[in-house]
Design an enzyme around this catalytic site. Structure first.
Site, PDB file in Angstrom:
ATOM      1  N   ASP A  74      58.062  62.573   5.108  1.00 47.49           N
ATOM      2  CA  ASP A  74      57.610  63.500   6.150  1.00 47.49           C
ATOM      3  C   ASP A  74      57.871  64.915   5.631  1.00 47.49           C
ATOM      4  O   ASP A  74      58.869  65.552   5.967  1.00 47.49           O
ATOM      5  CB  ASP A  74      58.338  63.251   7.468  1.00 47.49           C
ATOM      6  CG  ASP A  74      57.750  64.067   8.620  1.00 47.49           C
ATOM      7  OD1 ASP A  74      56.780  64.824   8.385  1.00 47.49           O
ATOM      8  OD2 ASP A  74      58.264  63.960   9.743  1.00 47.49           O
ATOM      9  N   HIS A 180      62.342  68.634  17.206  1.00 47.26           N
ATOM     10  CA  HIS A 180      62.456  68.079  15.848  1.00 47.26           C
ATOM     11  C   HIS A 180      61.160  67.362  15.508  1.00 47.26           C
ATOM     12  O   HIS A 180      60.761  66.426  16.201  1.00 47.26           O
ATOM     13  CB  HIS A 180      63.627  67.089  15.806  1.00 47.26           C
ATOM     14  CG  HIS A 180      63.722  66.287  14.538  1.00 47.26           C
ATOM     15  ND1 HIS A 180      64.228  64.998  14.506  1.00 47.26           N
ATOM     16  CD2 HIS A 180      63.403  66.583  13.257  1.00 47.26           C
ATOM     17  CE1 HIS A 180      64.203  64.539  13.270  1.00 47.26           C
ATOM     18  NE2 HIS A 180      63.696  65.482  12.491  1.00 47.26           N
ATOM     19  N   ASN A 271      63.294  68.580   5.003  1.00 49.43           N
ATOM     20  CA  ASN A 271      62.675  67.731   3.972  1.00 49.43           C
ATOM     21  C   ASN A 271      61.737  68.629   3.179  1.00 49.43           C
ATOM     22  O   ASN A 271      60.566  68.762   3.550  1.00 49.43           O
ATOM     23  CB  ASN A 271      61.846  66.592   4.590  1.00 49.43           C
ATOM     24  CG  ASN A 271      62.670  65.400   5.022  1.00 49.43           C
ATOM     25  OD1 ASN A 271      63.881  65.442   5.045  1.00 49.43           O
ATOM     26  ND2 ASN A 271      61.998  64.333   5.393  1.00 49.43           N
ATOM     27  N   HIS A 326      71.532  67.696   7.755  1.00 49.81           N
ATOM     28  CA  HIS A 326      70.416  67.922   8.676  1.00 49.81           C
ATOM     29  C   HIS A 326      70.633  67.270  10.029  1.00 49.81           C
ATOM     30  O   HIS A 326      69.818  67.429  10.939  1.00 49.81           O
ATOM     31  CB  HIS A 326      69.114  67.420   8.070  1.00 49.81           C
ATOM     32  CG  HIS A 326      68.852  65.942   8.242  1.00 49.81           C
ATOM     33  ND1 HIS A 326      69.785  64.972   7.960  1.00 49.81           N
ATOM     34  CD2 HIS A 326      67.738  65.266   8.666  1.00 49.81           C
ATOM     35  CE1 HIS A 326      69.269  63.778   8.197  1.00 49.81           C
ATOM     36  NE2 HIS A 326      68.031  63.926   8.632  1.00 49.81           N
TER      37      HIS A 326
END
Length: 397
Positions: A74, A180, A271, A326
């Site tokens: 992702d 998120h 990411n 994270h």
């Protein structure tokens, strides 16, 4: 804690967690990464766990090469949060209507907007060069060209899994909005395409794990990947910006009398790839399940759907390549969580939170995650806590 150093083939493995607490398969992945010829450093965050090729919760610095699997599938996934002028006293006793309004404004799961969102009608988005962004779509991999219509309709949507939209309160009672999400399906397809392309290259045929295939600097394949990668990272950033604008629009309408004001939005990828310089060397730093925590950088470290989150400020620790975790990180897989917990457990562990409590989200139960407080404590030399938040509404995909 400071880091623990574990020997690696090419570089030491710096770990901001107890190595004994890391699952064997994840530890083996870290050792595999440390064998890559191009690697110059490897930092491991306290939320580390098994992933595709490289662990989630690892920061990998390489010279002249980048590993697509070390970015995460992702691409550009990350967080956004904003403090509002609302307080706990402004909230209604029943939060179900507010949750419903959020779900109506922001499609979740596989859902998408019926028509692409017009950024011109949303506060703060009109100045962005949207036309230029979409024109660049013509330059990305042919394998995903036919996905453009879906990509435009998925802009401003949540997705599924661990993605969420939350209404939170800090310890002073101020209301925060948090979300998120990432680059939706288009980023995932670009990641899978380029991992497959990398695996075919001659220099990747003798790697210890084929999922660690890399692209080498100054090659057509690297140029193509970088083009698509940075586009997908921008898509993810825009996606969160559109969702946050939609979220703020809901709040303005639901709290008209309060004339809600919003502070600047905090946003961070977790990411992604960044070009950074350490010890006089230009490196490509991949953060997979890690945020940038340079000196003064604001970041967001969420827990689970029942435990709250932290707003942090980076301390600029170069031993971690200016990085931090994270989130809390999973301690069990989704399938294991479904076997271990029931909807009754979910109801108990999310008591006081307006959210889904059905079998479809049992795999996101707080008990499937590491304790967020411990994760924060293990990186006190990486970040300082600015605010601790507790969700009162959690919208899941």
């Amino acid at each position: 804690m400071s880091y623990v150093e574990v020997p690696g083939a090419k570089v030491p493995i710096r770990m901001w967690t107890d190595p004994a607490s890391v699952e064997d398969v994840a530890m083996q992945q870290l050792r595999n990464v440390a064998t890559l010829p191009w690697i110059k450093g490897l930092a491991v965050m306290p939320d580390v766990h098994f992933g595709k090729g490289a662990t989630v919760g690892s920061v990998i610095a390489m010279h002249g090469a980048v590993c697509p699997a070390a970015v995460g599938v992702d691409i550009g996934c990350g967080m956004s949060a904003v403090k509002t002028s609302l307080t706990a006293n402004d909230l209604p006793g029943d939060l179900s209507r507010l949750r419903s309004r959020i779900e109506q404004a922001i499609p979740v799961g596989r859902g998408m907007h019926q028509d692409p969102v017009d950024p011109g009608r949303l506060h703060g988005l009109a100045a962005t060069d949207w036309d230029g962004f979409w024109e660049r779509f013509d330059g990305i991999a042919d394998a995903v060209k036919f996905r453009q219509e879906r990509a435009t309709k998925q802009m401003g949507t949540l997705g599924a899994g661990n993605h969420f939209v939350e209404f939170c309160l800090d310890e002073a009672g101020s209301v925060w909005l948090m979300l998120h999400s990432g680059s939706r399906n288009i980023g995932n397809e670009l990641a899978d395409f380029h991992i497959g392309q990398a695996q075919k290259l001659p220099h990747n045929q003798d790697l210890i794990d084929r999922d660690l295939a890399v692209f080498i600097a100054d090659t057509p394949q690297m140029a193509a990947y970088r083009n698509d990668l940075f586009w997908a990272q921008e898509y993810a950033k825009h996606n969160r910006a559109v969702m946050m604008a939609l979220f703020q629009d809901v709040v303005r309408k639901e709290f008209k009398k309060a004339k809600v004001a919003f502070e600047p939005v905090i946003s961070c990828h977790h990411n992604y790839v960044s070009e950074e310089r350490y010890d006089g060397m230009d490196l490509l730093v991949t953060r997979k399940g890690a945020i940038r925590a340079g000196s003064g950088d604001f970041g967001i470290i969420p827990g689970s759907m029942g435990t709250g989150s932290y707003i942090v400020k980076g301390l600029g620790n170069e031993k971690s390549f200016n990085s931090a975790s994270h989130g809390a990180g999973r301690k069990m897989s989704r399938n294991a969580a479904r076997r271990a917990f029931s909807t009754k457990d979910l109801e108990e562990q999310t008591r006081g939170v307006e959210c889904r409590k059905d079998s479809g989200v049992v795999d996101e139960i707080p008990g499937a995650y590491k304790p967020i407080e411990k994760v924060i404590d293990q990186q006190r030399d990486l970040v300082e806590v600015v605010a601790k938040l507790k969700q009162v509404i959690c919208v899941k995909g």
